[in-house]
Design a protein around this motif. Sequence first.
Motif, PDB file in Angstrom:
ATOM      1  N   ASN A 180      21.917  38.980  34.769  1.00 52.31           N
ATOM      2  CA  ASN A 180      20.982  39.437  33.739  1.00 52.31           C
ATOM      3  C   ASN A 180      21.111  40.926  33.451  1.00 52.31           C
ATOM      4  N   HIS A 181      21.848  41.641  34.271  1.00 52.52           N
ATOM      5  CA  HIS A 181      22.034  43.080  34.097  1.00 52.52           C
ATOM      6  C   HIS A 181      23.407  43.304  33.463  1.00 52.52           C
ATOM      7  N   SER A 182      23.435  43.803  32.233  1.00 47.76           N
ATOM      8  CA  SER A 182      24.678  43.872  31.461  1.00 47.76           C
ATOM      9  C   SER A 182      25.761  44.734  32.119  1.00 47.76           C
ATOM     10  N   GLU A 183      25.388  45.872  32.691  1.00 49.84           N
ATOM     11  CA  GLU A 183      26.405  46.730  33.303  1.00 49.84           C
ATOM     12  C   GLU A 183      27.026  46.077  34.533  1.00 49.84           C
ATOM     13  N   ILE A 184      26.213  45.406  35.309  1.00 50.90           N
ATOM     14  CA  ILE A 184      26.741  44.714  36.487  1.00 50.90           C
ATOM     15  C   ILE A 184      27.631  43.553  36.060  1.00 50.90           C
ATOM     16  N   LEU A 185      27.221  42.834  35.019  1.00 52.57           N
ATOM     17  CA  LEU A 185      28.040  41.729  34.517  1.00 52.57           C
ATOM     18  C   LEU A 185      29.394  42.246  34.026  1.00 52.57           C
ATOM     19  N   GLU A 186      29.384  43.343  33.290  1.00 53.47           N
ATOM     20  CA  GLU A 186      30.641  43.943  32.816  1.00 53.47           C
ATOM     21  C   GLU A 186      31.534  44.336  33.990  1.00 53.47           C
ATOM     22  N   THR A 187      30.937  44.897  35.011  1.00 52.98           N
ATOM     23  CA  THR A 187      31.718  45.297  36.192  1.00 52.98           C
ATOM     24  C   THR A 187      32.311  44.082  36.888  1.00 52.98           C
ATOM     25  N   MET A 188      31.500  43.043  37.039  1.00 57.43           N
ATOM     26  CA  MET A 188      32.009  41.820  37.671  1.00 57.43           C
ATOM     27  C   MET A 188      33.212  41.272  36.895  1.00 57.43           C
ATOM     28  N   ILE A 189      33.095  41.210  35.574  1.00 56.76           N
ATOM     29  CA  ILE A 189      34.182  40.658  34.748  1.00 56.76           C
ATOM     30  C   ILE A 189      35.418  41.551  34.830  1.00 56.76           C
ATOM     31  N   ILE A 194      35.832  25.289  34.099  1.00 55.36           N
ATOM     32  CA  ILE A 194      35.447  26.362  35.022  1.00 55.36           C
ATOM     33  C   ILE A 194      35.732  25.913  36.452  1.00 55.36           C
ATOM     34  N   ASP A 195      36.275  26.825  37.233  1.00 52.31           N
ATOM     35  CA  ASP A 195      36.578  26.532  38.637  1.00 52.31           C
ATOM     36  C   ASP A 195      35.510  27.062  39.582  1.00 52.31           C
ATOM     37  N   LEU A 196      34.928  28.200  39.204  1.00 53.17           N
ATOM     38  CA  LEU A 196      33.991  28.874  40.101  1.00 53.17           C
ATOM     39  C   LEU A 196      32.891  29.551  39.280  1.00 53.17           C
ATOM     40  N   VAL A 197      31.669  29.470  39.769  1.00 51.30           N
ATOM     41  CA  VAL A 197      30.543  30.154  39.140  1.00 51.30           C
ATOM     42  C   VAL A 197      29.993  31.171  40.122  1.00 51.30           C
ATOM     43  N   LEU A 198      29.870  32.409  39.663  1.00 49.66           N
ATOM     44  CA  LEU A 198      29.256  33.472  40.458  1.00 49.66           C
ATOM     45  C   LEU A 198      27.867  33.750  39.905  1.00 49.66           C
ATOM     46  N   LEU A 199      26.864  33.587  40.749  1.00 51.06           N
ATOM     47  CA  LEU A 199      25.486  33.861  40.359  1.00 51.06           C
ATOM     48  C   LEU A 199      25.160  35.276  40.802  1.00 51.06           C
ATOM     49  N   GLY A 200      25.047  36.168  39.839  1.00 49.74           N
ATOM     50  CA  GLY A 200      24.861  37.575  40.164  1.00 49.74           C
ATOM     51  C   GLY A 200      23.415  38.020  40.086  1.00 49.74           C
ATOM     52  N   VAL A 201      23.242  39.307  39.942  1.00 51.27           N
ATOM     53  CA  VAL A 201      21.924  39.936  39.962  1.00 51.27           C
ATOM     54  C   VAL A 201      21.032  39.387  38.843  1.00 51.27           C
ATOM     55  N   ARG A 240      26.534  32.534  45.201  1.00 52.44           N
ATOM     56  CA  ARG A 240      25.829  33.777  44.914  1.00 52.44           C
ATOM     57  C   ARG A 240      26.775  34.949  45.137  1.00 52.44           C
ATOM     58  N   HIS A 241      26.699  35.923  44.244  1.00 54.70           N
ATOM     59  CA  HIS A 241      27.409  37.184  44.439  1.00 54.70           C
ATOM     60  C   HIS A 241      26.365  38.189  44.889  1.00 54.70           C
ATOM     61  N   PHE A 242      26.587  38.781  46.042  1.00 58.53           N
ATOM     62  CA  PHE A 242      25.572  39.641  46.632  1.00 58.53           C
ATOM     63  C   PHE A 242      25.790  41.125  46.375  1.00 58.53           C
ATOM     64  N   GLY A 243      26.655  41.466  45.446  1.00 57.61           N
ATOM     65  CA  GLY A 243      26.836  42.866  45.123  1.00 57.61           C
ATOM     66  C   GLY A 243      27.842  43.533  46.039  1.00 57.61           C
ATOM     67  N   GLY A 244      27.826  44.826  46.028  1.00 57.32           N
ATOM     68  CA  GLY A 244      28.792  45.548  46.835  1.00 57.32           C
ATOM     69  C   GLY A 244      30.023  45.880  46.014  1.00 57.32           C
ATOM     70  N   GLY A 245      31.037  46.335  46.664  1.00 54.38           N
ATOM     71  CA  GLY A 245      32.243  46.770  45.983  1.00 54.38           C
ATOM     72  C   GLY A 245      33.190  45.631  45.661  1.00 54.38           C
ATOM     73  N   SER A 246      34.335  46.028  45.115  1.00 55.25           N
ATOM     74  CA  SER A 246      35.320  45.037  44.708  1.00 55.25           C
ATOM     75  C   SER A 246      35.833  44.225  45.890  1.00 55.25           C
ATOM     76  N   GLY A 247      35.930  44.848  47.057  1.00 59.66           N
ATOM     77  CA  GLY A 247      36.429  44.126  48.229  1.00 59.66           C
ATOM     78  C   GLY A 247      35.537  42.950  48.591  1.00 59.66           C
ATOM     79  N   LEU A 248      34.226  43.162  48.523  1.00 63.19           N
ATOM     80  CA  LEU A 248      33.290  42.079  48.825  1.00 63.19           C
ATOM     81  C   LEU A 248      33.386  40.991  47.762  1.00 63.19           C
ATOM     82  N   LEU A 249      33.467  41.376  46.507  1.00 60.97           N
ATOM     83  CA  LEU A 249      33.587  40.391  45.429  1.00 60.97           C
ATOM     84  C   LEU A 249      34.838  39.551  45.619  1.00 60.97           C
TER      85      LEU A 249
END
Length: 101
Positions: A11-20, A49-56, A81-90
């Motif tokens: 639901n947070h646009s900046e976080i979604l952009e970063t995830m993508i 779709i192969d995988l769904v990430l549920l973010g913030v 669920r995606h729990f945030g953190g850096g690219s390594g965690l993702l």
Amino acid sequence: MSRINILAIANHSEILETMIRLINQNESWRGIPAASAEEAEEVLRLNSIDLVLLGVGVDEQTAERIASLCATIDPRIVCIRHFGGGSGLLYSEIRHALTGG
């Protein structure tokens, strides 16, 4: 080799952009964004779709709704669920989910 399609919901646009952006840095993955449950449902119905990430911002009720839809469309779709953190965690979350962890 086909790419792995990953639907990211937040639901947070900046976080979604970063995830993508991070997902698409891996040439084997293709990130598809959804800013709401309704957008996610449309993407799930129109794409393979192969995988769904549920973010913030994705509440439990929406998460259950999306997981149920995934199970109905294709039980092989992994929903985590995606729990945030850096690219390594993702990357770790995605790889772990794709290997059945």
